[in-house]
Design a protein around this motif. Structure first.
Motif, PDB file in Angstrom:
ATOM      1  N   ARG A  90      32.487  -5.721  18.988  1.00 56.73           N
ATOM      2  CA  ARG A  90      33.807  -5.457  18.410  1.00 56.73           C
ATOM      3  C   ARG A  90      34.885  -5.977  19.351  1.00 56.73           C
ATOM      4  O   ARG A  90      34.665  -6.133  20.558  1.00 56.73           O
ATOM      5  N   ASP A  91      36.053  -6.210  18.804  1.00 54.15           N
ATOM      6  CA  ASP A  91      37.211  -6.640  19.580  1.00 54.15           C
ATOM      7  C   ASP A  91      37.518  -5.590  20.655  1.00 54.15           C
ATOM      8  O   ASP A  91      37.710  -4.412  20.349  1.00 54.15           O
ATOM      9  N   ALA A  92      37.561  -6.011  21.895  1.00 47.00           N
ATOM     10  CA  ALA A  92      37.744  -5.075  23.006  1.00 47.00           C
ATOM     11  C   ALA A  92      39.081  -4.360  22.940  1.00 47.00           C
ATOM     12  O   ALA A  92      39.174  -3.159  23.243  1.00 47.00           O
ATOM     13  N   VAL A  93      40.122  -5.064  22.559  1.00 49.31           N
ATOM     14  CA  VAL A  93      41.449  -4.439  22.503  1.00 49.31           C
ATOM     15  C   VAL A  93      41.467  -3.322  21.469  1.00 49.31           C
ATOM     16  O   VAL A  93      42.044  -2.244  21.699  1.00 49.31           O
ATOM     17  N   ASP A  94      40.835  -3.543  20.329  1.00 51.14           N
ATOM     18  CA  ASP A  94      40.779  -2.501  19.297  1.00 51.14           C
ATOM     19  C   ASP A  94      40.034  -1.270  19.801  1.00 51.14           C
ATOM     20  O   ASP A  94      40.459  -0.124  19.573  1.00 51.14           O
ATOM     21  N   VAL A  95      38.908  -1.489  20.476  1.00 50.80           N
ATOM     22  CA  VAL A  95      38.113  -0.368  20.977  1.00 50.80           C
ATOM     23  C   VAL A  95      38.908   0.441  22.000  1.00 50.80           C
ATOM     24  O   VAL A  95      38.930   1.685  21.970  1.00 50.80           O
ATOM     25  N   ILE A  96      39.571  -0.243  22.907  1.00 51.23           N
ATOM     26  CA  ILE A  96      40.366   0.449  23.932  1.00 51.23           C
ATOM     27  C   ILE A  96      41.515   1.215  23.291  1.00 51.23           C
ATOM     28  O   ILE A  96      41.772   2.381  23.633  1.00 51.23           O
ATOM     29  N   ALA A  97      42.208   0.579  22.360  1.00 46.42           N
ATOM     30  CA  ALA A  97      43.351   1.220  21.704  1.00 46.42           C
ATOM     31  C   ALA A  97      42.948   2.505  21.003  1.00 46.42           C
ATOM     32  O   ALA A  97      43.700   3.490  20.991  1.00 46.42           O
ATOM     33  N   GLU A  98      41.751   2.530  20.414  1.00 44.27           N
ATOM     34  CA  GLU A  98      41.279   3.721  19.701  1.00 44.27           C
ATOM     35  C   GLU A  98      40.960   4.877  20.642  1.00 44.27           C
ATOM     36  O   GLU A  98      41.061   6.041  20.257  1.00 44.27           O
ATOM     37  N   ARG A  99      40.581   4.586  21.870  1.00 42.12           N
ATOM     38  CA  ARG A  99      40.036   5.611  22.758  1.00 42.12           C
ATOM     39  C   ARG A  99      40.970   6.038  23.891  1.00 42.12           C
ATOM     40  O   ARG A  99      40.678   6.996  24.606  1.00 42.12           O
ATOM     41  N   VAL A 100      42.085   5.346  24.075  1.00 42.24           N
ATOM     42  CA  VAL A 100      42.882   5.583  25.264  1.00 42.24           C
ATOM     43  C   VAL A 100      43.903   6.712  25.107  1.00 42.24           C
ATOM     44  O   VAL A 100      44.406   7.243  26.105  1.00 42.24           O
ATOM     45  N   ALA A 101      44.187   7.110  23.890  1.00 41.72           N
ATOM     46  CA  ALA A 101      45.291   8.048  23.654  1.00 41.72           C
ATOM     47  C   ALA A 101      45.158   9.348  24.429  1.00 41.72           C
ATOM     48  O   ALA A 101      46.157   9.939  24.853  1.00 41.72           O
ATOM     49  N   ASP A 102      43.964   9.837  24.623  1.00 40.47           N
ATOM     50  CA  ASP A 102      43.756  11.130  25.276  1.00 40.47           C
ATOM     51  C   ASP A 102      43.645  11.040  26.790  1.00 40.47           C
ATOM     52  O   ASP A 102      43.329  12.038  27.452  1.00 40.47           O
ATOM     53  N   HIS A 103      43.891   9.884  27.356  1.00 42.82           N
ATOM     54  CA  HIS A 103      43.724   9.693  28.794  1.00 42.82           C
ATOM     55  C   HIS A 103      45.070   9.503  29.495  1.00 42.82           C
ATOM     56  O   HIS A 103      45.953   8.823  28.989  1.00 42.82           O
ATOM     57  N   ARG A 104      45.175  10.106  30.669  1.00 44.47           N
ATOM     58  CA  ARG A 104      46.368   9.942  31.484  1.00 44.47           C
ATOM     59  C   ARG A 104      46.191   8.805  32.484  1.00 44.47           C
ATOM     60  O   ARG A 104      47.168   8.186  32.924  1.00 44.47           O
ATOM     61  N   VAL A 105      44.951   8.534  32.855  1.00 40.36           N
ATOM     62  CA  VAL A 105      44.650   7.483  33.839  1.00 40.36           C
ATOM     63  C   VAL A 105      43.613   6.533  33.251  1.00 40.36           C
ATOM     64  O   VAL A 105      42.587   6.974  32.724  1.00 40.36           O
ATOM     65  N   VAL A 106      43.903   5.247  33.343  1.00 38.87           N
ATOM     66  CA  VAL A 106      42.946   4.197  32.989  1.00 38.87           C
ATOM     67  C   VAL A 106      42.671   3.382  34.237  1.00 38.87           C
ATOM     68  O   VAL A 106      43.594   3.034  34.985  1.00 38.87           O
ATOM     69  N   MET A 107      41.403   3.086  34.485  1.00 35.75           N
ATOM     70  CA  MET A 107      41.031   2.219  35.599  1.00 35.75           C
ATOM     71  C   MET A 107      40.334   0.987  35.041  1.00 35.75           C
ATOM     72  O   MET A 107      39.341   1.096  34.323  1.00 35.75           O
ATOM     73  N   LEU A 108      40.889  -0.164  35.363  1.00 30.09           N
ATOM     74  CA  LEU A 108      40.359  -1.456  34.930  1.00 30.09           C
ATOM     75  C   LEU A 108      39.940  -2.232  36.168  1.00 30.09           C
ATOM     76  O   LEU A 108      40.680  -2.288  37.150  1.00 30.09           O
ATOM     77  N   ASN A 109      38.745  -2.835  36.116  1.00 30.22           N
ATOM     78  CA  ASN A 109      38.338  -3.611  37.286  1.00 30.22           C
ATOM     79  C   ASN A 109      38.397  -5.103  37.004  1.00 30.22           C
ATOM     80  O   ASN A 109      38.641  -5.542  35.868  1.00 30.22           O
ATOM     81  N   GLU A 110      38.192  -5.883  38.046  1.00 29.60           N
ATOM     82  CA  GLU A 110      38.100  -7.328  37.919  1.00 29.60           C
ATOM     83  C   GLU A 110      37.015  -7.840  38.854  1.00 29.60           C
ATOM     84  O   GLU A 110      36.665  -7.193  39.843  1.00 29.60           O
ATOM     85  N   SER A 111      36.501  -9.012  38.524  1.00 30.23           N
ATOM     86  CA  SER A 111      35.779  -9.798  39.508  1.00 30.23           C
ATOM     87  C   SER A 111      36.818 -10.642  40.215  1.00 30.23           C
ATOM     88  O   SER A 111      37.683 -11.250  39.570  1.00 30.23           O
TER      89      SER A 111
END
Length: 392
Positions: A90-111
Motif C-alpha cells: 500500500r501507499d506508505a503515505v496513506d498508511v502513515i496518515a491513517e495511523r498517526v493521529a493518536d501519536h504525540r511523537v513520531v520517529m523516522l529513520n534514514e540510511s
C-alpha cells in the motif's frame, strides 16, 4: 662562596618542543586541508576527492558521494534487497496518515547512504503538519542549528548530513511551514550517546506539554526493543510515551528494478492481514522505495534543467544556489558533470539561481540563470558572472 651560575640546559627541551610545534604548524599550512575542513568550506567535490584517496574511509566517501548525486558507491556497499512473502503493498503515505493521529511523537529513520530517505522526510512533513506536528528534532543537528534554522539559514554549520541538498530542502520546507527545531545529539560510546539522546528528548517533552514532535534519526536509533539499548527504547522508559516508529527499508538502486515485486510511483508499505509488517527494532511501519517512487519524489523538486558549461578535461560539480544564498549555504541542487561534457542537468523549480562550478582545487561562479516553468529544449546559458563568491 659565590653562587654558581644557573645552567640553561633545562630550557633546551622546551625550546625543542616550541620549534617542533612551529614546524608542525608550518607543515599544516602547506599541506592541503583534510576532507572535513573542505566540507566546512562548502567544497564537497574536493572533500570527496580527498576521501577517495583513503581506502579506510570508504564508507564516509560513499556518504559524501550521495551529497553530490552519486549513489553508486553506497549501492555497492549496501545494495541488498529484502522482501517479505505473502504480502500486499500500500501507499506508505496513506498508511502513515491513517495511523498517526493518536501519536504525540513520531520517529523516522534514514540510511545515511540514501538521498531518497531525506526526500521522503520532506514528503512526510506535509502529512504530519496537517495533524498538528510542528517540531523537528534531527540527530545531525549541531547545537547552534535550531536557532539558525528558525531564521531560515541552512548551511555547512547546520549538520553533517544536511550537506545533501535533499536534506536541506526538507529543512527549508519545515521552516516555511513554521516549524521549530530541536538539537538532541549526545556524544560518547553507545551507552552515553543513546541515554543522552533519550534524556534530551525527554526533557524537551516535559518542557513542551501538548506539542507534537518528529524525531529524525539514523538507522537503529529508533529501535524500541529494550534489550538492544537504543535511543527510542530509553525514551519510552523515561517518558512512558511510545512513539510511532517508521523505518525506511529496502530502497531501489540503479539497475535493480527487476528484483522488485512491486512497481509503484509512491513509496510503499508491506501489509499482511490488514496490518503493516513490522521491521527491525519492532518498527511500526517499514517504508520501501521502488525506482519509480524515487523518480517521482525527485521530480517534486522541479524539472530537469540542462545548464550549459565550458567543456573541461576533468569531472566537476555543478551547483545551483538561490539568489541571496551565502557562500556557506547548501545548494538547491548539485550534480556531477563528466569530463568533456558541455552541459549539466539539475532539478530546479522555476526561479533565478546563481550557478557555480566546483573543481578539486577551486570553486567559481559561472553566472545566473532564470529557470522557466517548463524545461527548455537546449541547455541554458548563465548570465556572465560579474562578482565572485558571496559573503559567508
Amino acid at each position: 662562596m659565590s653562587e654558581k651560575p644557573r645552567s640553561d640546559a633545562r630550557w633546551i627541551p622546551v625550546m625543542i618542543g616550541l620549534l617542533l610545534a612551529v614546524m608542525a604548524l608550518d607543515a599544516a599550512a602547506q599541506s592541503p586541508p583534510d576532507w572535513s575542513t573542505l566540507l566546512k568550506e562548502n567544497r564537497p567535490w574536493a572533500a570527496l576527492h580527498e576521501l577517495r584517496q583513503r581506502q579506510a574511509l570508504a564508507q564516509i566517501a560513499a556518504q559524501v558521494a550521495v551529497f553530490v548525486g552519486d549513489e553508486a558507491p553506497a549501492c555497492a556497499l549496501f545494495g541488498h534487497v529484502e522482501f517479505a512473502d505473502g504480502v500486499e503493498y500500500r501507499d506508505a503515505v496513506d498508511v502513515i496518515a491513517e495511523r498517526v493521529a493518536d501519536h504525540r511523537v513520531v520517529m523516522l529513520n534514514e540510511s545515511h547512504f540514501r538521498s531518497a530517505h531525506r526526500a521522503f522526510l520532506s514528503r512526510l512533513l506535509d502529512v504530519l503538519h496537517a495533524r498538528e506536528f510542528s517540531v523537528l528534532a534531527a540527530e545531525t543537528f549541531a547545537s547552534q542549528a535550531p536557532g539558525r534554522l528558525k531564521n531560515g539559514i541552512v548551511d555547512v554549520d547546520t549538520g553533517f548530513y544536511v550537506a545533501d541538498p535533499a536534506f536541506a530542502a526538507a529543512l527549508r520546507k519545515a521552516h516555511a511551514l513554521g516549524w521549530d527545531f530541536v538539537h538532541y545529539e549526545a556524544m560518547g560510546g553507545k551507552e552515553a550517546r543513546e541515554s543522552g539522546q533519550a534524556s534530551h528528548l525527554a526533557a524537551w517533552i516535559e518542557s513542551n506539554p501538548g506539542r507534537k514532535l518528529l524525531v529524525y534519526a539514523g538507522g537503529s536509533h529508533i529501535s524500541k526493543v529494550p534489550e538492544e539499548g537504543w535511543m527510542a527504547s530509553r525514551f519510552i522508559a523515561l517518558t512512558g510515551i511510545e512513539p510511532m516508529t517508521i523505518a525506511q527499508g529496502t530502497t531501489a538502486c540503479p539497475g535493480k528494478e527487476q528484483a522488485w515485486p512491486v512497481d509503484s510511483s509512491a513509496p510503499v508499505v508491506a501489509m499482511r492481514d490488514g496490518q503493516a509488517v513490522r521491521g527491525r527494532g519492532n518498527a511500526d511501519i517499514v517504508v520501501m522505495h521502488p525506482s519509480a517512487a524515487i523518480a517521482t519524489i525527485e521530480a517534486m523538486n522541479g524539472g530537469l534543467i540542462p545548464i550549459c558549461v565550458e567543456r573541461v578535461e576533468e569531472d566537476t560539480l555543478l551547483r545551483a544556489f538561490a539568489q541571496g544564498d551565502a557562500a556557506s549555504a547548501i545548494p538547491r541542487a548539485q550534480g556531477i558533470v563528466k569530463a568533456g561534457e558541455g552541459a549539466g542537468h539539475l532539478r530546479l523549480a522555476p526561479g533565478r539561481y546563481r550557478m557555480e562550478r566546483e573543481r578539486v582545487d577551486s570553486r567559481e561562479v559561472i553566472g545566473d540563470v532564470d529557470v522557466p516553468a517548463l524545461p527548455p529544449g537546449d541547455c541554458m546559458v548563465a548570465d556572465r558572472a560579474v562578482t565572485g563568491l558571496p559573503e559567508r
